[in-house]
Enzyme design. Sequence first.
Site, PDB file in Angstrom:
ATOM      1  N   HIS A 245      74.430 -84.646  12.381  1.00 17.22           N
ATOM      2  CA  HIS A 245      74.071 -83.835  11.179  1.00 17.22           C
ATOM      3  C   HIS A 245      72.711 -84.262  10.498  1.00 17.22           C
ATOM      4  O   HIS A 245      71.723 -83.766  10.789  1.00 17.22           O
ATOM      5  CB  HIS A 245      75.381 -83.938  10.071  1.00 17.22           C
ATOM      6  CG  HIS A 245      76.698 -83.451  10.752  1.00 17.22           C
ATOM      7  ND1 HIS A 245      76.539 -82.090  11.166  1.00 17.22           N
ATOM      8  CD2 HIS A 245      77.901 -84.065  10.534  1.00 17.22           C
ATOM      9  CE1 HIS A 245      77.973 -82.013  11.344  1.00 17.22           C
ATOM     10  NE2 HIS A 245      78.635 -82.960  11.030  1.00 17.22           N
TER      11      HIS A 245
HETATM   12  C1  BDR Z   1      77.266 -83.370   6.049  1.00 16.69           C
HETATM   13  O1  BDR Z   1      78.272 -83.719   5.344  1.00 16.69           O
HETATM   14  C2  BDR Z   1      78.294 -85.048   5.011  1.00 16.69           C
HETATM   15  O2  BDR Z   1      79.610 -85.616   5.046  1.00 16.69           O
HETATM   16  C3  BDR Z   1      77.389 -85.503   6.052  1.00 16.69           C
HETATM   17  O3  BDR Z   1      76.885 -87.005   5.764  1.00 16.69           O
HETATM   18  C4  BDR Z   1      76.470 -84.575   6.256  1.00 16.69           C
HETATM   19  O4  BDR Z   1      75.472 -84.435   5.530  1.00 16.69           O
HETATM   20  C5  BDR Z   1      77.829 -82.583   7.003  1.00 16.69           C
HETATM   21  O5  BDR Z   1      78.606 -81.514   6.849  1.00 16.69           O
END
Ligand code: BDR
Length: 321
Positions: A245
Amino acid sequence: MSQHKIIYDTDPGVDDAMALVFQARHPAIELLGLTSVFGNATIQTTTRNARFLAGRFAPGVPVAQGAAAPLKRIAPDPLAWIHGDNGLGNIALDMSGAATLDERPAHRFIIDAVRAHPGEVTLVAVGPLTNLALALADDPQFATLVKQVVIMGGAFGTDGVLGNVTPAAEANILGDPDAADRVFGAQWPVAIVGLDVTQRTIMSHDYLASLRERGGAAGQFVWDVSRHYEAFHEESAQLKGIYVHDSSAVAYVLAPHLYSTRRGPVRVLTEGIAVGQTIQKPATMPVPAPAWDSRPACEVCVDVDVDGMLALYEKTILGTL
Ligand code: BDR
Ligand code: CA
């Protein structure tokens, strides 16, 4: 190599930590500061983690504490089953070298840094967008001085995926949908790196093991911090690896050619069962849509060169760019 002055707005968070190491080790990135926000954990925990990460991997880079809760809602519960009780995969945190805390709130730190370097600063935001919305409210003119805002968040359905925390919403956008809608509508260039590309980009177990073997202290850290996160992916998605992500937002800054984008204004649903859903009106769509038409276009990532992204991260960690 062109230089990127970055403020990293983050809720560390395992993948936030991996993206911080990526930035700290890349020679084209100059980190101006880390700003913390609630999200994966409470603001106390994410700020502590940001201080730990800056002290360990980016010594001298300041940390400013940001919002404890969304603009109009109560703070969500920490995502301990994803990121661990301490937000960093339950690894031990030696705080002896931790960064000191800037006295300004995060949104003020952001405004001051942008005004000190007009047209040069990229905001990389990988948590709920509350700090950015507060900065817009405090100083509406400063947006025009920002070089670019690159956001990890949202989902646009190109793979049939609209969310990861509800069927309709991605975690960072659901964290503060009101803030996200303001940030997407402000007068600055916005690029959105959402689940359409971050869930297509997977660091396999073997890829992470190879970083551990060949990447020195940084590679070992990436391995250690991701053990709990990898177990979560195996349980929840039967994945032998992890979605990439937050590091994808960094990759977009460094190598935008790795991403295909679609232009058009983006709105966020702020109420109802699909709260947090992100909807773009593509620039090519001929019908009138008043809720979108008065707003600036954003670049939404719709495809990614996965091998290129993973190679960029690996070379950065290994120091072989
Ligand atoms: C996003 O949500 C958070 O839990 C992670 O760090 C990332 O930024 C993914 O959906
Ligand atoms: Ca994050």
